[in-house]
Design a protein around this motif. Structure first.
Motif, PDB file in Angstrom:
ATOM      1  N   PRO A  53      -3.999 -11.524  -5.239  1.00 25.78           N
ATOM      2  CA  PRO A  53      -4.423 -10.901  -6.199  1.00 25.78           C
ATOM      3  C   PRO A  53      -4.624  -9.275  -5.842  1.00 25.78           C
ATOM      4  N   ASP A  54      -4.411  -8.070  -6.569  1.00 23.90           N
ATOM      5  CA  ASP A  54      -4.585  -6.875  -6.506  1.00 23.90           C
ATOM      6  C   ASP A  54      -6.056  -6.580  -6.022  1.00 23.90           C
ATOM      7  N   SER A  55      -6.942  -7.274  -6.421  1.00 24.78           N
ATOM      8  CA  SER A  55      -8.327  -7.119  -6.504  1.00 24.78           C
ATOM      9  C   SER A  55      -8.838  -7.212  -4.862  1.00 24.78           C
ATOM     10  N   SER A  56      -7.961  -8.260  -4.183  1.00 24.82           N
ATOM     11  CA  SER A  56      -8.195  -8.254  -2.743  1.00 24.82           C
ATOM     12  C   SER A  56      -7.928  -7.057  -1.966  1.00 24.82           C
ATOM     13  N   CYS A  57      -6.682  -6.588  -2.341  1.00 22.43           N
ATOM     14  CA  CYS A  57      -6.326  -5.188  -1.720  1.00 22.43           C
ATOM     15  C   CYS A  57      -7.420  -4.185  -2.086  1.00 22.43           C
ATOM     16  N   TYR A  58      -7.608  -4.155  -3.279  1.00 25.56           N
ATOM     17  CA  TYR A  58      -8.567  -3.053  -3.638  1.00 25.56           C
ATOM     18  C   TYR A  58      -9.897  -2.977  -2.960  1.00 25.56           C
ATOM     19  N   ASN A  59     -10.325  -4.563  -2.256  1.00 26.36           N
ATOM     20  CA  ASN A  59     -11.757  -4.368  -1.822  1.00 26.36           C
ATOM     21  C   ASN A  59     -11.686  -3.454  -0.450  1.00 26.36           C
ATOM     22  N   CYS A  60     -10.545  -3.378   0.289  1.00 28.28           N
ATOM     23  CA  CYS A  60     -10.458  -2.431   1.413  1.00 28.28           C
ATOM     24  C   CYS A  60      -9.677  -1.088   1.259  1.00 28.28           C
ATOM     25  N   HIS A  61      -8.809  -1.188   0.471  1.00 30.23           N
ATOM     26  CA  HIS A  61      -7.776   0.090   0.385  1.00 30.23           C
ATOM     27  C   HIS A  61      -8.176   0.893  -0.942  1.00 30.23           C
ATOM     28  N   GLY A  62      -8.872   0.310  -1.764  1.00 26.40           N
ATOM     29  CA  GLY A  62      -9.192   0.963  -3.159  1.00 26.40           C
ATOM     30  C   GLY A  62      -8.290   0.781  -4.098  1.00 26.40           C
ATOM     31  N   ASP A  63      -8.492   1.127  -5.417  1.00 21.71           N
ATOM     32  CA  ASP A  63      -7.358   0.857  -6.395  1.00 21.71           C
ATOM     33  C   ASP A  63      -6.496   1.803  -6.489  1.00 21.71           C
ATOM     34  N   TYR A  64      -5.557   1.559  -7.706  1.00 24.40           N
ATOM     35  CA  TYR A  64      -4.201   2.363  -7.802  1.00 24.40           C
ATOM     36  C   TYR A  64      -4.815   4.102  -7.663  1.00 24.40           C
ATOM     37  N   PRO A  65      -5.676   4.561  -8.719  1.00 21.78           N
ATOM     38  CA  PRO A  65      -5.990   5.763  -8.525  1.00 21.78           C
ATOM     39  C   PRO A  65      -6.464   6.348  -6.840  1.00 21.78           C
ATOM     40  N   ALA A  66      -7.131   5.384  -6.205  1.00 19.18           N
ATOM     41  CA  ALA A  66      -7.758   5.816  -4.934  1.00 19.18           C
ATOM     42  C   ALA A  66      -6.261   6.059  -4.027  1.00 19.18           C
ATOM     43  N   MET A  67      -5.398   4.970  -4.140  1.00 18.66           N
ATOM     44  CA  MET A  67      -4.033   5.036  -3.351  1.00 18.66           C
ATOM     45  C   MET A  67      -3.319   6.164  -3.803  1.00 18.66           C
TER      46      MET A  67
END
Length: 118
Positions: A53-67
């Motif tokens: 899930p995207d939430s797993s990526c967000y844990n380390c890399h941040g969400d879409y606005p952060a990216m």
């Protein structure tokens, strides 16, 4: 002699169990260095076909606005907010496929874009 056999058995078990914790060769070098495991992304140690899930990526890399902020210097920002009517947003793994080479989903419809997979 018995002590030597016991020591050999103990060392052998340690070697075999350490191999179980070796880095997965399918992980990229950055994830290996960061100590990422199957569980970190898939939510299970034996993921087989478990989706990430995207939430797993967000844990380390941040969400879409952060990216989008992180990649703002690119000529075309693949993480920028999309215009109304444009497909997406897409799942992180649509481009950033850990166990296969990365792709640029944008190029499916926009082959002239100057974006490279990372």
């Amino acid at each position: 002699m018995r002590a030597l056999q016991s020591l050999t058995l103990i060392v052998g078990c340690m070697i075999l169990s350490a191999q179980g914790f070796a880095a997965d060769p399918r992980l990229n070098a950055k994830h290996v260095k960061a100590g990422v495991t199957c569980h970190n992304c898939h939510g299970t140690e034996n993921p087989d076909k478990a989706a990430v899930p995207d939430s797993s990526c967000y844990n380390c890399h941040g969400d879409y606005p952060a990216m989008a902020a992180y990649t703002k210097a690119l000529p075309l920002n693949p993480h920028a907010p999309l215009k109304a009517g444009h497909p997406g947003p897409f799942a992180c793994v649509d481009c950033h496929r850990q166990h296969k080479p990365p792709v640029v989903k944008c190029l499916e419809c926009h082959p002239d874009f100057k974006l490279k997979p990372r």
